[in-house]
Design a protein around this motif. Structure first.
Motif, mmCIF file in Angstrom:
data_model
loop_
_atom_site.group_PDB
_atom_site.id
_atom_site.type_symbol
_atom_site.label_atom_id
_atom_site.label_comp_id
_atom_site.label_asym_id
_atom_site.label_seq_id
_atom_site.Cartn_x
_atom_site.Cartn_y
_atom_site.Cartn_z
ATOM 1 N N VAL A 58 0.852 -1.191 0.000
ATOM 2 C CA VAL A 58 0.000 0.000 0.000
ATOM 3 C C VAL A 58 0.884 1.235 0.000
ATOM 4 N N GLN A 59 0.764 2.020 -1.057
ATOM 5 C CA GLN A 59 1.534 3.259 -1.171
ATOM 6 C C GLN A 59 0.839 4.375 -0.407
ATOM 7 N N GLY A 60 1.632 5.341 0.066
ATOM 8 C CA GLY A 60 1.025 6.419 0.832
ATOM 9 C C GLY A 60 1.966 7.582 1.025
ATOM 10 N N GLU A 61 1.431 8.611 1.662
ATOM 11 C CA GLU A 61 2.201 9.810 1.977
ATOM 12 C C GLU A 61 1.805 10.298 3.360
ATOM 13 N N ALA A 62 2.698 11.081 4.001
ATOM 14 C CA ALA A 62 2.457 11.506 5.378
ATOM 15 C C ALA A 62 3.046 12.883 5.614
ATOM 16 N N SER A 63 2.461 13.593 6.583
ATOM 17 C CA SER A 63 2.947 14.906 7.007
ATOM 18 C C SER A 63 3.113 14.894 8.516
ATOM 19 N N TRP A 64 4.144 15.594 9.002
ATOM 20 C CA TRP A 64 4.402 15.634 10.435
ATOM 21 C C TRP A 64 5.110 16.923 10.798
ATOM 22 N N ILE A 65 5.250 17.162 12.094
ATOM 23 C CA ILE A 65 5.954 18.337 12.599
ATOM 24 C C ILE A 65 7.270 17.887 13.202
ATOM 25 N N GLU A 66 8.362 18.498 12.765
ATOM 26 C CA GLU A 66 9.688 18.160 13.279
ATOM 27 C C GLU A 66 9.868 18.684 14.699
ATOM 28 N N PRO A 67 10.861 18.129 15.458
ATOM 29 C CA PRO A 67 11.075 18.597 16.837
ATOM 30 C C PRO A 67 11.344 20.089 16.945
ATOM 31 N N ASP A 68 11.976 20.696 15.926
ATOM 32 C CA ASP A 68 12.273 22.123 16.010
ATOM 33 C C ASP A 68 11.127 23.002 15.529
ATOM 34 N N PRO B 114 3.511 16.896 2.521
ATOM 35 C CA PRO B 114 3.490 15.425 2.554
ATOM 36 C C PRO B 114 4.662 14.791 1.785
ATOM 37 N N HIS B 115 5.220 13.728 2.394
ATOM 38 C CA HIS B 115 6.291 12.937 1.795
ATOM 39 C C HIS B 115 5.788 11.529 1.544
ATOM 40 N N SER B 116 6.130 10.989 0.397
ATOM 41 C CA SER B 116 5.774 9.607 0.099
ATOM 42 C C SER B 116 6.586 8.660 0.970
ATOM 43 N N LEU B 117 6.002 7.503 1.276
ATOM 44 C CA LEU B 117 6.705 6.515 2.092
ATOM 45 C C LEU B 117 7.965 6.006 1.405
ATOM 46 N N ASP B 118 8.007 6.069 0.089
ATOM 47 C CA ASP B 118 9.183 5.588 -0.639
ATOM 48 C C ASP B 118 9.969 6.721 -1.280
ATOM 49 N N ALA B 119 9.904 7.945 -0.695
ATOM 50 C CA ALA B 119 10.601 9.087 -1.282
ATOM 51 C C ALA B 119 12.115 8.924 -1.154
ATOM 52 N N ASP B 120 12.632 8.801 0.057
ATOM 53 C CA ASP B 120 14.046 8.553 0.286
ATOM 54 C C ASP B 120 14.213 8.027 1.704
ATOM 55 N N TYR B 121 15.407 7.512 2.001
ATOM 56 C CA TYR B 121 15.642 6.881 3.298
ATOM 57 C C TYR B 121 15.597 7.885 4.446
ATOM 58 N N GLU B 122 15.882 9.152 4.179
ATOM 59 C CA GLU B 122 15.896 10.140 5.253
ATOM 60 C C GLU B 122 14.495 10.381 5.810
ATOM 61 N N THR B 123 13.486 10.301 4.956
ATOM 62 C CA THR B 123 12.124 10.588 5.411
ATOM 63 C C THR B 123 11.289 9.323 5.634
ATOM 64 N N THR B 124 11.836 8.145 5.316
ATOM 65 C CA THR B 124 11.031 6.927 5.426
ATOM 66 C C THR B 124 10.609 6.647 6.862
ATOM 67 N N ARG B 125 11.539 6.747 7.807
ATOM 68 C CA ARG B 125 11.220 6.429 9.197
ATOM 69 C C ARG B 125 10.130 7.344 9.772
ATOM 70 N N PRO B 126 10.300 8.677 9.723
ATOM 71 C CA PRO B 126 9.235 9.524 10.266
ATOM 72 C C PRO B 126 7.920 9.409 9.505
ATOM 73 N N LEU C 217 10.598 2.085 1.605
ATOM 74 C CA LEU C 217 11.872 1.611 1.081
ATOM 75 C C LEU C 217 12.475 0.516 1.954
ATOM 76 N N LEU C 218 12.270 0.575 3.264
ATOM 77 C CA LEU C 218 12.856 -0.415 4.162
ATOM 78 C C LEU C 218 12.211 -1.784 3.980
ATOM 79 N N PHE C 219 10.894 -1.815 3.734
ATOM 80 C CA PHE C 219 10.243 -3.099 3.493
ATOM 81 C C PHE C 219 10.694 -3.674 2.152
ATOM 82 N N ARG C 220 10.881 -2.825 1.163
ATOM 83 C CA ARG C 220 11.384 -3.307 -0.122
ATOM 84 C C ARG C 220 12.784 -3.908 0.035
ATOM 85 N N ALA C 221 13.628 -3.268 0.852
ATOM 86 C CA ALA C 221 14.979 -3.800 1.066
ATOM 87 C C ALA C 221 14.916 -5.157 1.770
#
Length: 654
Positions: free
Chosen positions: A242-252, A258-270, A433-437
């Motif tokens: 299931v593909q998707g996208e998400a938005s969040w607020i950073e600590p600062d 919104p970022h896609s779940l498979d955009a890049d490894y830097e944003t995959t975890r959050p 990306l992590l599940f694909r790996a």
């Protein structure tokens, strides 16, 4: 339709027969690397039946990582079909840490936690008898030389220390065992450390070690997913990514996405963290629920059942949540889609905080209901529930061993669901990306490598600062929203075959077609519970009958006194009795009256209930004066003294 043993079962049978006949007298270690769902539960039965029959070992001890697996291990020996086909009469019991764990049977099943809690008890048992030690899912045990956290803090360090305590407790048992059978669905740990007791050699790259599959004095038997698929021992897996996208607020402070779940490894975890706690998770859950409902409707149509009819073989949904709060949220969402009358029946929760978690797991595994189970980690490993057809993988964990075990919950063949060719495991998961790996690794790599932990270089941070940084990294973002944007179907490739030696064995006689889902006969521990309960009922019945017939004073603790009499007659309490002793106790109670043996407790102040009973008024007085008065009262006199009552009215008149 009868068929032969599976490939890995024939190999194990060949090894233990060689040990039993003396051809491999120096062989003590057998490692069985069996793909999850491939059928490890029969291997200890095969090994124990051959080795005990040949006199190589006296007993078997099977150690499992979870309490629910303890009962499943007991069922493997109690299964009537395999007892007939293999010609064995062995029984083992799911034991606690009480004395004499075998209770006259051929062995016992315990857990890592129980061994760590009472290592001396198990050490004494192994020092007194020749044991076949079966260690299930041995990848949970880290090698002790690599078990130090090395400055880590938080949950990861605590988990490693807990597993290291298991290794320390089990190591002496491994050393004392006559033969060792080590089982696992993976030969690598999630943290990359080596596994206790396994032989390792240098890996293909720096800082790595690899399990030596050809080590001397070891028999290594592999059973890969490719072999299991060829033999139709497991089901093929289809992924609903299931593909998707998400938005969040950073600590600062700034909003991200919104970022896609498979955009890049830097944003995959959050992004994944956010998706599992917002709308995306419920949308994935709806897809898995709808697929399960359509599957159950199709199987009902094929079996000629109506929508109200239940039964085995219809298929079930397993939901794996990231934490207990989300598990309760997912459960509420699923129940909201069920008819009101079926909500509490069809959808259940099994987490460590639920008092009835073990009963729920047993019902989900063995009964037609519930049809949906929501859990966090209790059911991801070793759960033998062939009825699971659909898994909703709403978890943030991406380690290979963990995900392989979770997927395997749906790959078991359901004997009630029709032809094997028409069955398939379906796993819905976020397409990150992590599940694909993870998928690429299990399709192309053998999981036998251990990586040495990196050494900390430079100045070490204080523990309190490490803890704050870790907590900030885990909980620092604030999830805002997420959305499922699409889905694609993918089939899991068979994966590589484990390259190990293949011990040959004589072809055994044909066996039943597949493992039965539940034993035909009750297990020893369930028989013990039933007989203990029956003894208690028989004692209580005699106490009530004697009080009614005025053979015993009413309300005078007759039941407790009769229990004491029975303990004197039989020589031990029923909590310590073997099955044979419990059966003898039932027979004795059917022929004798406890009232005729009260002389056995005469003069014993522990059972002189009338002399020790304190009046309600005295209890209230002591409670009012507080615990200090109660302690003082106990210190002043060993025996109870009657309270001072009202003066006799006749004495006043005199």
């Amino acid at each position: 339709m009868a068929r032969s043993l599976r490939t890995h079962q024939r190999r194990i049978l060949g090894v233990v027969r060689a040990i039993a006949s003396g051809e491999a007298a120096g062989l003590q270690d057998i490692l069985a690397a069996v793909t999850p769902g491939g059928g490890k539960s029969l291997l200890p039965v095969l090994a124990a039946s051959e080795l005990i029959r040949a006199g190589v070992v006296d007993r078997v001890c099977w150690v499992v990582p979870r309490d629910s697996l303890r009962l499943q291990a007991e069922e493997a020996f109690a299964d009537g079909g395999w007892r007939t086909e293999l010609g064995h009469s062995l029984s083992v019991r799911a034991a606690d840490n009480g004395p004499d764990p075998c209770r006259g049977l051929a062995g016992y099943v315990t857990t890592y936690q129980a061994v760590a809690a009472a290592p001396e008890l198990h050490m004494r048992e192994f020092a007194s008898h020749r044991y076949l030690l079966v260690v299930d899912e041995i990848h949970h045990l880290p090698a002790l030389s690599d078990a130090e956290p090395s400055g880590q803090v938080g949950e990861g360090a605590w988990a490693l220390e807990r597993e290291a305590s298991w290794s320390r407790a089990l190591l002496p048992m491994l050393e004392l065992a006559r033969v060792r059978l080590l089982l696992s669905g993976t030969l690598m740990r999630a943290d990359g450390r080596p596994i206790l007791w396994l032989p390792y050699g240098k890996g293909t790259s720096d800082r790595t070690r690899e399990v030596d599959l050809h080590a001397s004095s070891w028999a290594v038997v592999g059973y890969s997913r490719a072999e299991a698929l060829r033999e139709k021992a497991v089901l093929p897996v289809t992924f609903g990514a299931v593909q998707g996208e998400a938005s969040w607020i950073e600590p600062d402070g700034p909003a991200v996405g919104p970022h896609s779940l498979d955009a890049d490894y830097e944003t995959t975890r959050p992004a994944l963290f956010t998706a599992l706690r917002t709308e995306f998770a419920l949308q994935l859950l709806d897809r898995a629920f709808d697929e399960t409902r359509m599957l159950r409707a199709e199987r009902r149509r094929r079996l000629g059942l109506t929508a109200k009819d239940g039964g085995k073989g219809l298929g079930k949904l397993l939901v794996v949540a990231p934490d207990q709060a989300q598990a309760r949220r997912y459960l509420d969402h699923i129940r909201g889609r069920l008819p009101v009358a079926r909500r509490l029946v069809d959808a259940r929760l099994a987490t460590s905080d639920e008092r009835d978690a073990q009963e729920t797991l047993a019902a989900f595994r063995l009964l037609p209901e519930p049809a949906c189970l929501v859990t966090v980690a209790m059911a991801y490993e070793g759960l033998d529930a062939p009825s699971v057809s659909v898994v909703a993988a709403l978890t943030h964990i991406r380690s290979r061993p963990w995900l392989e075990q979770m997927i395997a919950r749906a790959t078991r063949i359901d004997p009630h669901a029709g032809p094997v060719e028409e069955q398939r495991a379906l796993v819905f998961h976020p397409d990150d990306l992590l599940f694909r790996a993870f998928r690429r690794r299990i399709e192309t790599e053998q999981g036998t490598v251990a990586r040495r932990p990196k050494e900390n270089r430079g100045q070490k941070l204080p523990d309190w600062l490490k803890q704050e940084l870790e907590e900030e990294g885990r909980h620092g973002i604030v999830p805002l929203s997420s959305n499922a944007t699409g889905m694609r179907w993918e089939n899991l490739a068979a994966g590589p075959t484990l390259q190990v030696g293949r011990p040959q064995a004589n072809e055994p006689s044909p066996l039943l077609d597949g493992l039965p889902t539940s034993p035909d006969a009750p297990t020893p521990s369930s028989l013990e519970r039933r007989l203990r309960h029956q003894v208690g009922e028989m004692v209580a019945a005699q106490a009530v009958e004697d009080e009614a017939a005025l053979r015993a004073p009413r309300g005078d603790g007759t039941y407790h006194r009769y229990n004491a009499v029975l303990k004197r007659v039989m020589g031990k309490g029923r909590g310590l009795m073997t099955l044979a002793e419990l059966e003898a106790t039932v027979g004795w109670l059917e022929r004798n009256r406890l009232a005729e043996h009260l002389h056995l407790v005469e003069g014993d102040p522990r059972y002189a209930h009338r002399a020790r009973r304190v009046s309600e008024a005295e209890r209230r007085r002591l409670a009012t004066e507080g615990q200090g008065a109660l302690d003082a009262s106990k210190a002043q006199a060993e025996f109870w003294r009657p309270p001072v009552g009202k003066p006799d009215a006749r004495a006043k008149r005199g």
